[in-house]
Write a protein that holds these residues in place. Sequence first.
Motif, PDB file in Angstrom:
ATOM      1  N   MET B   1       0.839  -1.204  -0.022  1.00 15.32           N
ATOM      2  CA  MET B   1       0.039  -0.059   0.038  1.00 15.32           C
ATOM      3  C   MET B   1       0.912   1.171  -0.276  1.00 15.32           C
ATOM      4  O   MET B   1       0.496   2.287   0.834  1.00 15.32           O
ATOM      5  N   ASN B   2       1.789   1.322  -0.766  1.00 16.93           N
ATOM      6  CA  ASN B   2       2.691   2.411  -0.949  1.00 16.93           C
ATOM      7  C   ASN B   2       2.471   2.899  -2.200  1.00 16.93           C
ATOM      8  O   ASN B   2       3.140   4.179  -2.418  1.00 16.93           O
ATOM      9  N   GLY B  28       9.189  -0.908   1.571  1.00 18.98           N
ATOM     10  CA  GLY B  28       8.189  -0.127   2.489  1.00 18.98           C
ATOM     11  C   GLY B  28       7.441  -0.831   3.513  1.00 18.98           C
ATOM     12  O   GLY B  28       6.862  -1.839   3.035  1.00 18.98           O
ATOM     13  N   THR B  29       7.403  -0.596   4.590  1.00 22.18           N
ATOM     14  CA  THR B  29       6.837  -1.439   5.755  1.00 22.18           C
ATOM     15  C   THR B  29       5.403  -0.795   5.892  1.00 22.18           C
ATOM     16  O   THR B  29       5.092   0.382   5.901  1.00 22.18           O
ATOM     17  N   TYR B  31       1.315  -2.048   7.693  1.00 24.97           N
ATOM     18  CA  TYR B  31       0.880  -2.811   8.926  1.00 24.97           C
ATOM     19  C   TYR B  31      -0.467  -3.077   8.413  1.00 24.97           C
ATOM     20  O   TYR B  31      -1.337  -2.707   7.883  1.00 24.97           O
ATOM     21  N   ARG B  32      -0.795  -4.480   8.689  1.00 26.24           N
ATOM     22  CA  ARG B  32      -2.050  -5.019   8.506  1.00 26.24           C
ATOM     23  C   ARG B  32      -2.802  -5.639   9.952  1.00 26.24           C
ATOM     24  O   ARG B  32      -2.166  -6.357  10.488  1.00 26.24           O
ATOM     25  N   PHE B  33      -3.961  -5.229   9.855  1.00 20.32           N
ATOM     26  CA  PHE B  33      -4.463  -5.965  11.349  1.00 20.32           C
ATOM     27  C   PHE B  33      -5.021  -7.308  10.981  1.00 20.32           C
ATOM     28  O   PHE B  33      -6.127  -7.364  10.418  1.00 20.32           O
ATOM     29  N   ARG B  44       2.935 -14.495   8.429  1.00 18.89           N
ATOM     30  CA  ARG B  44       1.654 -13.764   8.456  1.00 18.89           C
ATOM     31  C   ARG B  44       1.896 -12.982   9.568  1.00 18.89           C
ATOM     32  O   ARG B  44       1.916 -13.470  10.749  1.00 18.89           O
ATOM     33  N   THR B  45       2.189 -11.670   9.504  1.00 21.98           N
ATOM     34  CA  THR B  45       2.539 -10.903  10.439  1.00 21.98           C
ATOM     35  C   THR B  45       1.613  -9.606  10.466  1.00 21.98           C
ATOM     36  O   THR B  45       0.923  -9.453   9.310  1.00 21.98           O
ATOM     37  N   ARG B  46       1.763  -8.746  11.417  1.00 24.32           N
ATOM     38  CA  ARG B  46       0.943  -7.448  11.315  1.00 24.32           C
ATOM     39  C   ARG B  46       1.785  -6.304  10.904  1.00 24.32           C
ATOM     40  O   ARG B  46       1.208  -5.261  10.650  1.00 24.32           O
ATOM     41  N   GLY B  47       3.082  -6.422  10.797  1.00 26.12           N
ATOM     42  CA  GLY B  47       4.073  -5.212  10.370  1.00 26.12           C
ATOM     43  C   GLY B  47       4.909  -6.125   9.578  1.00 26.12           C
ATOM     44  O   GLY B  47       5.514  -7.074   9.772  1.00 26.12           O
ATOM     45  N   THR B  49       7.382  -5.622   5.454  1.00 28.45           N
ATOM     46  CA  THR B  49       8.148  -4.909   4.479  1.00 28.45           C
ATOM     47  C   THR B  49       7.853  -5.517   3.260  1.00 28.45           C
ATOM     48  O   THR B  49       8.503  -6.442   2.770  1.00 28.45           O
ATOM     49  N   GLU B 189       9.723 -10.398   4.934  1.00 26.46           N
ATOM     50  CA  GLU B 189       9.582 -11.180   6.214  1.00 26.46           C
ATOM     51  C   GLU B 189       8.983 -12.655   5.639  1.00 26.46           C
ATOM     52  O   GLU B 189       9.523 -13.677   6.140  1.00 26.46           O
TER      53      GLU B 189
END
Lengths: 354, 308
Positions: B1-2, B28-29, B31-33, B44-47, B49, B189
């Motif tokens: 989403m950059n 680009g880092t 964040y996805r909830f 599968r992380t919340r933050g 890159t 990641e």
Amino acid sequence: MADQITLTLPDGSPREYPAGTTGAEVAASIGRGLAKAALAVEIDGVPVDLDQPIDHDARISVITGASAEGRDLLRHSTSHVMAQAVFDLFPGAKYAIGPSITDGFYYDFELPDGRRFSDTDLERIEARMREIVKQNQPFLREEYAPQAGREVFADQPYKLEIIERASAGDLSEEETGDVGDGSTVSVYRNVDAEGNVLYVDLCRGPHVPSTGKLGAFKLMKVAGAYWRGDEKRPMLQRIYGTAWEDKAALEAHLHQLEEAERRDHRKLGAELDLFSFPDELGGGLALWHPKGAAVRKVLEDFSRERHEANGYELVFSPHIAKSVLWETSGHLGFYAEGMYPPMEMEGLPTTRAR
Amino acid sequence: MNCPFHILIFKSHMRSYRELPLKIFELGTVYRFEKSGVLHGLMRTRGFTQDDSHIFCTREQIVPQLQELVTFVLEILRAFGFTDFEADISTRPVDKSVGSDEDWQLATDALFETIEASGLPYQVAEGEGAFYGPKIDIHLRDAIGRRWQLSTIQVDFQMGNRFGIEYVGADNERHQVIMIHRALFGSIERFFAILVEHYAGAFPVWLAPVQVGVLPVAERHHAYAHRVVDRLRSGGHRVELLPAHSDTLGARVRKAKLEKLPYVLVVGDSDAEEGTVGVNRRGTDDPERGVPLDDFVEQLGADVIEHA
């Protein structure tokens, strides 16, 4: 009803049969090997039991074990056998749903007195399943009107609930495997040589013709699962298993699972001191330790160097911005749920993290 | 989403056709909830890159850009030892879509042509494309045959319009820019996790966190061991010394093996005298003794650049 029907095989060739011919008979007419390997048939793309009479022209194909449809069928039938074994060993058990899943199946149970399955229980259940397979019990299908169907499952509350919700059109994807659209209630019974009923289940089907077709399976583990995924409903016990068309395929799968476990990056990440997920950060947020960071740096440097060599221009941008930016891009329309919530600060426009 | 950020950089001045294709790249880092139940290590992380790129180009450049992109993606992934690739091409959805018939035809044909020229096996996801453009996903198979989706190349006929992105053509008229979004690793990641599992933690030399372990047999070999370490570090290599006082030689060798170090150098009396090292290569049982240090340094250098 016509006397003769035309069934078209997968290669496009048409064959004439008397109306009322079953899938089993069609398979036998094609070849003995196919007849032996047949688990079910597809009529116009819909899977159907081998013993169901066919009364109209249709496209037909025979489902055997070494196919996606075949494995799906094996797994679903194996879950029934597992439930039968559970009832034999744990009188008073209640059952919910037992669908096939990727590479396997599960069935959800509720045991009396809040008892939970142990590893030894799984071994016993698996052993009992092998006996059921040896007995080669046929799967027999019967259709009921909903009211009569309810009587069959009078003492099984979860099955009753599924039947109720089917008529209201309120079913989860797994539950439709049990009742389809609920206009009739279809039931499968497993019987012994004398015709005594050994097991009954609510099921849209189809199933393999008899338990003897099964055998390359293994029970894997037990987990808790809320009925309907709802924390306010009872927690059931889900037994997971895997099933395949033959021993070789089962062994290959188990070996694959072992390999995957050996390579699990979370395990290796800890053993090799690459990264961690401390509780203090909250879920899903990683800390990269020096060794992990060293690898990541090489990765990123390589990526940057290759991109620049290929005419890309490197930029940096912030992690947060006014929410409005994503309205323009249309992202909020699609991804709002995935984004962290907007931040409101006095005197500043609403801001979001990207 | 950059994308919005890259678009703003593009829009920072009026662009001429001479500047296109303009290719912007960022690690680009974002964040996805994600719900707790679906989190899975680094996969599968919340933050995370993204290696996020946006290509701003003209209509005429779509075809060569897509071809270049696929070649580039495969070249990079091959550097990690992956050889088994597949593509999914997602075509125009049946109901709603933005962009002219010609543009869709052009872009979709280009995707097919490019994939066919690459020789990759592919499947077509009919009508599964986004409403704003067709796309390719590239999947690879790891060491145990598992399939992973990696790269996405997404043509976008709409974003140019939403943000009013234009360029001045050779005709001095303004024209709408076409965008291509591209993620190569997807996220650093997730790609890292895939690599860990693909290599089972035994990273190739160029990636390994510690490339060489140096083990002096006894305390009296420390001075020489330090010289070996310095020599290797000056070549930009990642080296660790496992000192004699920390444990027995056998225990230190075992520790280095557990950490999957690509090279373990044991140095003793003859090595200190003759300027050699005993080389234990990962995956072999027998060490090569008395290897001149210069020879080892050369071999190590060759091993590291081999991936490119």
